[in-house]
Design a protein around this motif. Sequence first.
Motif, PDB file in Angstrom:
ATOM      1  N   GLU A 115      55.062  19.066   5.202  1.00  9.73           N
ATOM      2  CA  GLU A 115      56.307  19.783   5.127  1.00  9.73           C
ATOM      3  C   GLU A 115      56.635  20.673   6.236  1.00  9.73           C
ATOM      4  OE1 GLU A 115      54.543  18.986   0.914  1.00  9.73           O
ATOM      5  OE2 GLU A 115      53.769  20.321   2.782  1.00  9.73           O
ATOM      6  N   VAL A 116      57.919  20.672   6.503  1.00  9.89           N
ATOM      7  CA  VAL A 116      58.523  21.501   7.486  1.00  9.89           C
ATOM      8  C   VAL A 116      59.895  22.332   7.225  1.00  9.89           C
ATOM      9  CG1 VAL A 116      59.708  19.643   8.611  1.00  9.89           C
ATOM     10  CG2 VAL A 116      58.927  21.385  10.177  1.00  9.89           C
ATOM     11  N   ARG A 117      59.954  23.612   7.680  1.00 10.53           N
ATOM     12  CA  ARG A 117      61.226  24.462   7.536  1.00 10.53           C
ATOM     13  C   ARG A 117      62.238  23.489   8.124  1.00 10.53           C
ATOM     14  NH1 ARG A 117      60.484  29.795   6.004  1.00 10.53           N
ATOM     15  NH2 ARG A 117      58.302  30.400   6.141  1.00 10.53           N
ATOM     16  N   PRO A 118      63.486  23.385   7.508  1.00 16.34           N
ATOM     17  CA  PRO A 118      64.602  22.854   8.035  1.00 16.34           C
ATOM     18  C   PRO A 118      65.049  23.931   9.374  1.00 16.34           C
ATOM     19  CG  PRO A 118      64.961  22.905   5.881  1.00 16.34           C
ATOM     20  CD  PRO A 118      63.595  23.545   6.051  1.00 16.34           C
ATOM     21  N   SER A 119      64.798  24.845   9.387  1.00 10.63           N
ATOM     22  CA  SER A 119      65.124  26.015  10.425  1.00 10.63           C
ATOM     23  C   SER A 119      64.199  25.722  11.771  1.00 10.63           C
ATOM     24  CB  SER A 119      65.018  27.335  10.128  1.00 10.63           C
ATOM     25  OG  SER A 119      63.949  27.767   9.574  1.00 10.63           O
ATOM     26  N   ASN A 120      63.141  24.979  11.226  1.00  6.48           N
ATOM     27  CA  ASN A 120      62.275  24.677  12.578  1.00  6.48           C
ATOM     28  C   ASN A 120      62.647  23.657  13.349  1.00  6.48           C
ATOM     29  OD1 ASN A 120      60.003  24.445  14.399  1.00  6.48           O
ATOM     30  ND2 ASN A 120      58.584  25.024  12.800  1.00  6.48           N
ATOM     31  N   ALA A 121      63.776  23.636  14.272  1.00  5.19           N
ATOM     32  CA  ALA A 121      64.270  22.559  14.864  1.00  5.19           C
ATOM     33  C   ALA A 121      62.952  22.010  15.864  1.00  5.19           C
ATOM     34  CB  ALA A 121      65.463  23.040  15.876  1.00  5.19           C
ATOM     35  N   ARG A 122      62.412  22.778  16.534  1.00  9.33           N
ATOM     36  CA  ARG A 122      61.331  22.325  17.442  1.00  9.33           C
ATOM     37  C   ARG A 122      60.467  21.486  16.830  1.00  9.33           C
ATOM     38  NH1 ARG A 122      58.709  26.454  21.645  1.00  9.33           N
ATOM     39  NH2 ARG A 122      59.754  25.563  23.214  1.00  9.33           N
ATOM     40  N   ALA A 123      59.806  21.800  16.034  1.00  2.67           N
ATOM     41  CA  ALA A 123      59.060  20.965  15.129  1.00  2.67           C
ATOM     42  C   ALA A 123      59.499  19.624  14.518  1.00  2.67           C
ATOM     43  CB  ALA A 123      58.313  21.607  13.703  1.00  2.67           C
ATOM     44  N   LEU A 124      60.855  19.779  13.844  1.00  5.13           N
ATOM     45  CA  LEU A 124      61.379  18.677  13.406  1.00  5.13           C
ATOM     46  C   LEU A 124      61.666  17.681  14.437  1.00  5.13           C
ATOM     47  CD1 LEU A 124      64.225  20.117  11.012  1.00  5.13           C
ATOM     48  CD2 LEU A 124      62.592  18.179  10.415  1.00  5.13           C
TER      49      LEU A 124
END
Length: 163
Positions: A115-124
């Motif tokens: 799972e990843v936060r949609p706001s975490n652009a770097r991780a995405l």
Amino acid sequence: MNVLASLAAELAPLEFLPMNGRDLEAIMAIETRVYPFPWSQGNFADSMKAGYACWVAREGGQLLGYMVLMPSLDETHLLNISVAAERQGRGYGARLLRFAMEVSRVGGATSMLLEVRPSNARALALYKNYGFQVIGRRKGYYPATEGREDALVLRRDLGEVAA
């Protein structure tokens, strides 16, 4: 970052070791700095006690990152992966992720879920670069400054792990 510094970071030897109780102080120093809603020390201790695959990455003896993987049948759930704030943007996250995928694959997993936060652009961007695809959304999964934030659920087949 210039090209030589980036290359040096990619080539620097990282040592991956199983996480242990002596690592928790350094882990918590990173965790509380990189997340607004960090895991507790108990979360890490419980993960180790439960037998999850918990690893730290060290460079020159200094702990710079860690990951917690929960194996389940033929799938691994990546629960936490973090790099020290001052080391981010230098390729360490990619190296940790590749190691996590390889550990999982060697351990018998055929896929990885996270799972990843949609706001975490770097991780995405990192996950998408390594072939992860969005397969769902968990409503209100993460605590947020105001209310809750959804989580994107990503999955990747592990077949051959390549950069």
